[in-house]
Scaffold this motif. Structure first.
Motif, short mmCIF file in Angstrom:
data_model
loop_
_atom_site.label_atom_id
_atom_site.label_comp_id
_atom_site.label_asym_id
_atom_site.label_seq_id
_atom_site.Cartn_x
_atom_site.Cartn_y
_atom_site.Cartn_z
N TYR A 289 2.33 -5.55 -8.50
CA TYR A 289 2.30 -4.18 -8.99
C TYR A 289 0.97 -3.52 -8.62
O TYR A 289 -0.10 -3.95 -9.05
CB TYR A 289 2.50 -4.16 -10.50
N LYS A 290 1.03 -2.49 -7.77
CA LYS A 290 -0.15 -1.74 -7.31
C LYS A 290 -1.24 -2.67 -6.76
O LYS A 290 -2.43 -2.44 -6.95
CB LYS A 290 -0.71 -0.87 -8.44
N GLN A 292 -1.93 -3.06 -3.63
CA GLN A 292 -2.53 -2.43 -2.45
C GLN A 292 -2.71 -3.44 -1.31
O GLN A 292 -3.72 -3.45 -0.61
CB GLN A 292 -3.87 -1.79 -2.80
#
Length: 680
Positions: A289-290, A292
């Motif tokens: 999750y997020k 990157q």
């Protein structure tokens, strides 16, 4: 020797219509306190009328209806309040934000959730001596590590926070880390990693998270959350990873990828660990999750977790001092950055040294601002059109609109209002905050329904405890119509007496030795059923107010016994009519609820005896209390305070009946004032 009571012939008994005493109103009122005193029972009067002849006894009784006392309370509709806020537009303008870079590698809080189920012995040992690998990239940052297990412990339905905290400033931090990670293998086989992560972060019994500090959550387990993708926690708040994500983002106010991150050592779905019972589907979604593009996890089956922990340490370090959030979103290509270094030297930053994601400045690795530097961001923000008209979400009620610009209240001539539309006489200033307060336009109820028709003159109506006559009953007798309608939010109380149906069964004062029972309607014989002194007549005979006569025969004997409808109050009986030789104490005697006669009448004689009896009261109400749910109540019985009662609004009932001659005292004191010494 005790005599056996018998009845004489031809005795007629007629009840006297009850005469009830009125209850008192409050005996004391002042601006702070209301008091009232009430008898526990009403004193009513009844009458026994009988004629003694040699053989026949008659008693008259009046036919009645069965009545029921009713009470219903309604609440008038309330106007719901609304507040809407609008931001006036503005032309494009320049902005400057200044940031102070923290000292090299600022503080960070790391929560480690360790699986303590039976299969985790080797994994705990693998992790226990690798604290330095976890913090290797954090340099001299002020870190702290909280350790909690995957076993949820509940007390009174609430999860308990049982955890250890290790701080970078402690000389024996590595030893404490090892002890905490070796959490044992006797924990619950339902590993609740998500729930325990939230418990560890919130930990009301031992708060340890610091305000605005970057947060990292590391979960180490050989199974998924709740065994397999939440299967053992279906229906609970923590059945999937969203519970933890929402807690970090919404409750803690952190932004994943900026000042918070999720990490894990588990069985990845793409490369399952052969000794793990279940792959970590939820944990994989959590660490991705997020992320990157960062790899924030490792395999629970790795022989050593050193490489994974070093990579996680590097990723946690990215959260420290490499991101800065602008107050507003810049226009494209308008952002200019410079560093003000120690000594005042300025350095203009090149575009390749940083990137911009909406409002977040992210420095490329190796280009983070040095310790104690000041970052100055100059940029343009887009303008917004100016307006002087707006539309509300709902229609305001008449005379409820309040309009403020930058907290300054406007006069009504400064705007026009029509339905949901508002137009200002002048444009509000640029960037002004316009706040509109109003109440919804909601019609008042004028009609309230009765559950049953009210008997004539029995209906009483009160609004907020105050009696009112501003109403009438509709033609059907089942609806109260107010004119005008009661005010918003007011309480409407209706009390009345309704007819349940005809009373067909009567308990008549019949002597126990009687025989040959007959009931007469004038000269017409009335059929009836008798059962243990209860006489039931047909419905066709019933008419309220009609008088019927019960007739029966009695043996000729000196002692006569007459049952009374009620137990008399001592010394209240009076002989109103009869033989002068028969008086109470001389031929007449009351025993409990019976009248004993030993009078030696020689001819047909009509006797009338009146007496008083107690009619217990079932409830007691103190009028005039506008809001009984606030303030303080005291209840007294014969001047002694008691708490053995049930209160509903301003009305009290007693589960255990009190003595009929007792005096009940009610005292209500307004909130914020002390009670006065009762006169109760």
């Amino acid at each position: 020797m005790q005599q056996t009571p018998v009845f004489d012939a031809d005795v007629s008994v007629s009840p006297l219509e009850s005469q009830e005493t009125s209850l008192p109103t409050p005996v004391a009122m002042n601006p702070d306190t209301l008091e009232g005193r009430y008898p526990a029972a009403q004193v009513l009067t009844d009458q026994l009328r009988f004629t003694i002849d040699t053989q026949v006894v008659t008693t008259e009784f009046e036919l009645k209806d069965i009545h029921k006392e009713q009470r219903e309370v309604f609440r008038q509709v309330a106007r719901e309040s609304r507040m809407e806020t609008f931001q006036q537009g503005h032309p494009p303008k320049g902005k400057q934000d200044v940031f102070d870079q923290q000292a090299q590698k600022g503080p960070v809080d790391i929560l480690l959730v360790i699986d303590n189920s039976i299969s985790m012995t080797e994994e705990q040992i693998n992790l226990s001596d690798k604290m330095h690998d976890l913090v290797a990239s954090l340099g001299n940052s002020d870190w702290q590590i909280g350790v909690i297990s995957t076993t949820a412990v509940f007390e009174n339905g609430e999860p308990q926070c049982l955890m250890n905290v290790i701080r970078s400033t402690e000389p024996d931090a590595a030893a404490k880390f090892r002890t905490a990670v070796l959490a044992g293998t006797t924990g619950d086989s339902n590993e609740q990693g998500i729930l325990q992560a939230v418990v560890g972060l919130s930990c009301p019994s031992r708060p340890w998270l610091r305000s605005q500090t970057p947060v990292a959550v590391l979960i180490v387990s050989d199974e998924d959350n709740c065994s397999a993708d939440g299967v053992d926690c279906r229906g609970s708040v923590a059945e999937n990873e969203n519970y933890l994500i929402q807690f970090v983002e919404q409750t803690l106010g952190r932004e994943i990828g900026k000042n918070a991150g999720f990490y894990g050592i588990f069985s990845p779905p793409a490369d399952p660990c052969q000794t793990s019972p279940n792959v970590g589907l939820q944990y994989q979604r959590l660490v991705d999750y997020k992320a990157q593009g960062m790899v924030n996890y490792g395999n629970i089956c790795d022989a050593s977790y050193k490489t994974t922990l070093n990579r996680i340490s590097d990723n946690i370090a990215v959260l420290l001092g490499s991101q800065f959030e602008l107050k507003e979103t810049p226009l494209p290509d308008s952002l200019k950055l410079k560093l003000v270094l120690s000594g005042g030297t300025e350095k203009i930053l090149e575009p390749h040294e940083f990137s911009l994601n909406q409002r977040t400045i992210l420095f490329a690795p190796g280009h983070e601002p040095p310790a104690s530097a000041h970052l100055v961001a100059d940029y343009l923000v887009a303008g917004q059109p100016l307006w002087k008209k707006l539309t509300l979400a709902e229609k305001p009620g008449q005379d409820t609109l309040e309009v403020r610009i930058n907290d300054e209240l406007l006069e009504k001539h400064q705007y026009q209002w029509n339905d949901r539309n508002l137009e200002f006489a002048d444009f509000p200033p640029a960037n002004a905050v316009v706040r509109i307060n109003y109440a919804l336009d909601k019609p008042l109820n004028k009609k309230f329904s009765l559950s049953s028709p009210a008997l004539a003159d029995s209906l009483q109506v009160a609004i907020n405890g105050q009696p009112t006559q501003a109403w009438h009953v509709d033609a059907r007798g089942l609806e109260i119509v107010f004119d005008p309608a009661p005010a918003y939010g007011s309480e409407i109380a209706l009390t009345w007496t309704s007819r349940v149906g005809p009373q067909l069964t009567y308990a008549l004062p019949v002597a126990t030795e009687s025989s040959g029972h007959k009931i007469w309607d004038g000269t017409w014989s009335v059929p009836f059923a008798e059962n243990e002194g209860l006489f039931t007549i047909p419905a066709a005979v019933h008419r309220p107010g009609k008088t019927l006569t019960l007739q029966y025969e009695m043996p000729d004997a000196r002692t006569r016994t007459f049952p009374l409808a009620h137990k008399p109050i001592p010394r209240s009986a009076q002989l109103e009519q009869g033989d002068h030789s028969c008086q109470f104490g001389a031929g007449l005697e009351l025993m409990d609820d019976q009248l004993i006669s030993t009078c030696g009448v020689r001819s047909r004689t009509e006797f009338v005896v009146t007496y008083q009896y107690y009619e217990p009261q079932s409830e007691f109400t103190l009028p005039g209390v506008e809001n009984p749910e606030i303030g303080h109540w005291k209840v007294y019985v014969n001047g002694v305070e008691t708490d053995d009662y049930v209160r509903k609004g301003s009305t009290f009932t007693f589960p255990v009946p009190v003595a009929p001659d007792a005096l009940i005292g009610l005292q209500y004191t307004l909130p914020g004032t002390g009670s006065i010494s009762p006169s109760l």
